[in-house]
Design a protein around this motif. Sequence first.
Motif, short mmCIF file in Angstrom:
data_model
loop_
_atom_site.label_atom_id
_atom_site.label_comp_id
_atom_site.label_asym_id
_atom_site.label_seq_id
_atom_site.Cartn_x
_atom_site.Cartn_y
_atom_site.Cartn_z
N LYS A 195 0.92 -1.23 -0.07
CA LYS A 195 0.08 0.06 -0.07
C LYS A 195 0.80 1.33 0.04
CE LYS A 195 -3.96 2.00 2.12
NZ LYS A 195 -5.11 1.99 3.26
N ASP A 196 2.11 1.09 0.48
CA ASP A 196 3.12 2.32 0.64
C ASP A 196 3.90 2.50 -0.71
OD1 ASP A 196 4.73 0.34 0.91
OD2 ASP A 196 5.75 1.04 2.91
N GLY A 197 3.56 1.89 -1.72
CA GLY A 197 4.36 1.64 -2.70
C GLY A 197 5.50 0.83 -2.70
N SER A 198 5.98 0.25 -1.60
CA SER A 198 7.22 -0.88 -1.44
C SER A 198 6.84 -1.78 -2.58
CB SER A 198 7.27 -1.20 -0.32
OG SER A 198 7.63 -0.22 0.67
N VAL A 199 7.83 -2.31 -2.99
CA VAL A 199 7.63 -3.79 -4.07
C VAL A 199 8.19 -5.05 -3.34
CG1 VAL A 199 8.14 -4.46 -6.48
CG2 VAL A 199 7.53 -2.07 -6.01
N VAL A 200 7.45 -5.94 -3.53
CA VAL A 200 8.11 -7.29 -3.38
C VAL A 200 8.18 -8.09 -4.35
CG1 VAL A 200 7.29 -9.65 -1.99
CG2 VAL A 200 6.45 -7.60 -1.24
N GLU A 270 0.63 5.26 -9.55
CA GLU A 270 1.05 6.46 -8.88
C GLU A 270 0.63 5.91 -7.34
OE1 GLU A 270 -0.77 6.98 -11.09
OE2 GLU A 270 0.03 8.97 -12.60
N PRO A 271 1.28 6.38 -6.01
CA PRO A 271 0.76 5.86 -4.84
C PRO A 271 -0.35 6.01 -4.27
CG PRO A 271 2.73 7.19 -4.80
CD PRO A 271 2.28 7.13 -6.22
N TYR A 272 -1.20 7.19 -4.89
CA TYR A 272 -2.66 7.28 -4.43
C TYR A 272 -3.66 6.22 -5.12
CZ TYR A 272 -3.99 9.08 -9.03
OH TYR A 272 -4.19 9.43 -10.40
N ARG A 273 -3.15 5.85 -6.52
CA ARG A 273 -3.77 4.47 -7.14
C ARG A 273 -3.52 3.28 -6.51
NH1 ARG A 273 -2.45 4.58 -13.28
NH2 ARG A 273 -4.20 3.00 -13.21
N VAL A 274 -2.16 3.16 -5.81
CA VAL A 274 -1.80 1.94 -5.08
C VAL A 274 -2.76 1.76 -3.90
CG1 VAL A 274 -0.20 0.75 -3.88
CG2 VAL A 274 0.46 2.00 -5.89
N ARG A 275 -2.78 3.05 -3.26
CA ARG A 275 -3.78 2.72 -2.08
C ARG A 275 -5.28 2.49 -2.40
NH1 ARG A 275 -0.25 7.28 -0.91
NH2 ARG A 275 -1.83 8.93 -1.66
N ALA A 276 -5.72 2.93 -3.51
CA ALA A 276 -7.18 2.92 -3.86
C ALA A 276 -7.23 1.26 -4.04
CB ALA A 276 -7.43 3.61 -4.94
N LEU A 277 -6.41 0.63 -4.94
CA LEU A 277 -6.17 -0.73 -5.21
C LEU A 277 -6.22 -1.62 -4.10
CD1 LEU A 277 -4.34 -0.39 -8.66
CD2 LEU A 277 -6.75 -1.39 -8.53
N ALA A 278 -5.31 -1.05 -3.12
CA ALA A 278 -5.17 -1.96 -2.09
C ALA A 278 -6.52 -2.12 -1.14
CB ALA A 278 -4.04 -1.29 -0.99
N ASP A 279 -7.21 -0.83 -1.08
CA ASP A 279 -8.52 -0.95 -0.46
C ASP A 279 -9.43 -1.94 -1.35
OD1 ASP A 279 -7.61 0.43 1.65
OD2 ASP A 279 -8.13 2.49 0.73
N LYS A 280 -9.68 -1.76 -2.60
CA LYS A 280 -10.39 -2.49 -3.39
C LYS A 280 -10.30 -3.88 -3.16
CE LYS A 280 -10.80 -4.12 -7.97
NZ LYS A 280 -10.27 -3.94 -9.54
N TYR A 281 -9.05 -4.68 -3.25
CA TYR A 281 -8.90 -5.82 -3.08
C TYR A 281 -9.25 -6.30 -1.52
CZ TYR A 281 -7.19 -6.17 -7.78
OH TYR A 281 -7.12 -6.13 -9.03
N ALA A 282 -8.73 -5.52 -0.56
CA ALA A 282 -9.33 -5.88 0.80
C ALA A 282 -10.76 -6.05 0.86
CB ALA A 282 -8.74 -4.74 1.69
N GLU A 283 -11.38 -5.10 0.21
CA GLU A 283 -12.96 -5.27 0.22
C GLU A 283 -13.35 -6.57 -0.40
OE1 GLU A 283 -17.08 -4.87 1.04
OE2 GLU A 283 -15.12 -3.72 1.98
N LEU A 284 -13.00 -6.86 -1.51
CA LEU A 284 -13.20 -8.23 -2.05
C LEU A 284 -13.02 -9.41 -1.58
CD1 LEU A 284 -11.74 -7.38 -5.76
CD2 LEU A 284 -14.08 -7.32 -5.04
N ARG A 285 -11.97 -9.40 -0.62
CA ARG A 285 -11.60 -10.45 0.02
C ARG A 285 -12.46 -10.60 1.53
NH1 ARG A 285 -5.54 -12.32 0.11
NH2 ARG A 285 -4.90 -12.08 -2.12
N ARG A 286 -12.79 -9.27 1.85
CA ARG A 286 -13.85 -9.50 2.85
C ARG A 286 -14.88 -9.99 2.62
NH1 ARG A 286 -11.26 -4.65 4.65
NH2 ARG A 286 -12.43 -3.24 3.25
N ARG A 287 -15.45 -9.64 1.33
CA ARG A 287 -16.76 -10.17 0.95
C ARG A 287 -16.93 -11.86 0.72
NH1 ARG A 287 -19.17 -7.73 -4.55
NH2 ARG A 287 -20.57 -9.43 -4.20
#
Length: 292
Positions: A195-200, A270-287
Motif C-alpha cells: 500500500k505504501d508503494g514498496s515492492v515485493v 502512482e501511490p494514490y492509485r496503489v492505495r485505492a487498489l489496496a482498499d479495493k482488494y481488501a474489500e473483495l476479500r472481505r466479501r
Amino acid sequence: MRYPRRSLEVLREVERDRRLGAIGLAVKALDAFKPLAEREGTSVSLLKGLTKRLLKTRPTMICVGNASAELCCRIMDKAKDGEVSEYILREAERMQKRLVLAKAAIADAFSQEVDRPIAVYTLSNSQTVLECLKRIRDRLEQVFVALSDPGHEGRDLSSELSKTGVRNLLVPDMAVGSIMPKVDVVLLGADAVLKDGSVVNKLGSNTAAKIAYLEGRRVYFVAEKVKVHPSDEELRLEVRFSKGEGYVPFFDVTPYGYVQKLICEDGELEPYRVRALADKYAELRRRVSSPI
C-alpha cells in the motif's frame, strides 16, 4: 464441501509450481473454478469455499488470491438467484484474458520510457519483464541477467531472451555492484506491491535497486494492478528449503523511495492509485470471507 477432482488438482499444481511467474500462477488458479461450471446447482457456498482455499495458496504471489477473490465477487454479482454455474466459465475466461493482455499493455507503457539505446540489468524470470525487453529489442545494447539464487530462474530468462535474438549475459548475483556502472536501467518485475508503494520481488531486487540509486541509474518495476497487496492483510513472504542451507528467504521488499517509476497496464501506478487498489482488494476479500 466436495470439490471436483480437477479443481483440487489445480490447487495442488499452483501450490507446488516453482517455475511460473505470479501472473502465470494466477491464470492457472482461475482454472480451478471451471469444473464448477459443469455441475448443476453449484452454490455460492461452494464457490466461496474454493476461493478461500485459493486465498491461502502462495501468499506472496498476491495476485493468485486477488484474481480469485475478484472472480468470485463478479460471479456472485451476476448470479442474483444464487445459481452460479452458468456464469463461471465465461467470467473466468474473461479474467484470464485480461491478465494475459496486461503484459503487452505494460510493455507498451515501458517502451515509451526508452528513447535511446540502453543497457539493462534484471533478475529472476518475470514474463512481464521479458515482454518489455522484447518490445525494445531495437534499443537494447546489452541485458545483464542475474542468475537469481536461490532457484536460478535467471537461466530461464536468459534462454528466452536468446531465443528472441536479444543479446544478454548471465551474471552472478554478487556481481551487481561491479556491473551497475555499465547499466542505464534496472528493470524488475513484482510479486506484490504494498500500500505504501514498496515492492515485493525475488531476493536481490532490494540490493539491485539500492545500488542503482547510489549510481544514479533509473529503476523501474513493472506490475499488473492485480498484484497490489490488500490494505488490511499482513505481508507473508515465502521461504524455500535449500539443501545444505535449510530454509532461506526467497523474496525481499524494496522501499518506494528507490523506485523511479512503477508501471502497470495503463501507465504509471502512482501511490494514490496503489492505495485505492489496496482498499479495493481488501474489500473483495472481505466479501469472500463473510457469511453467506
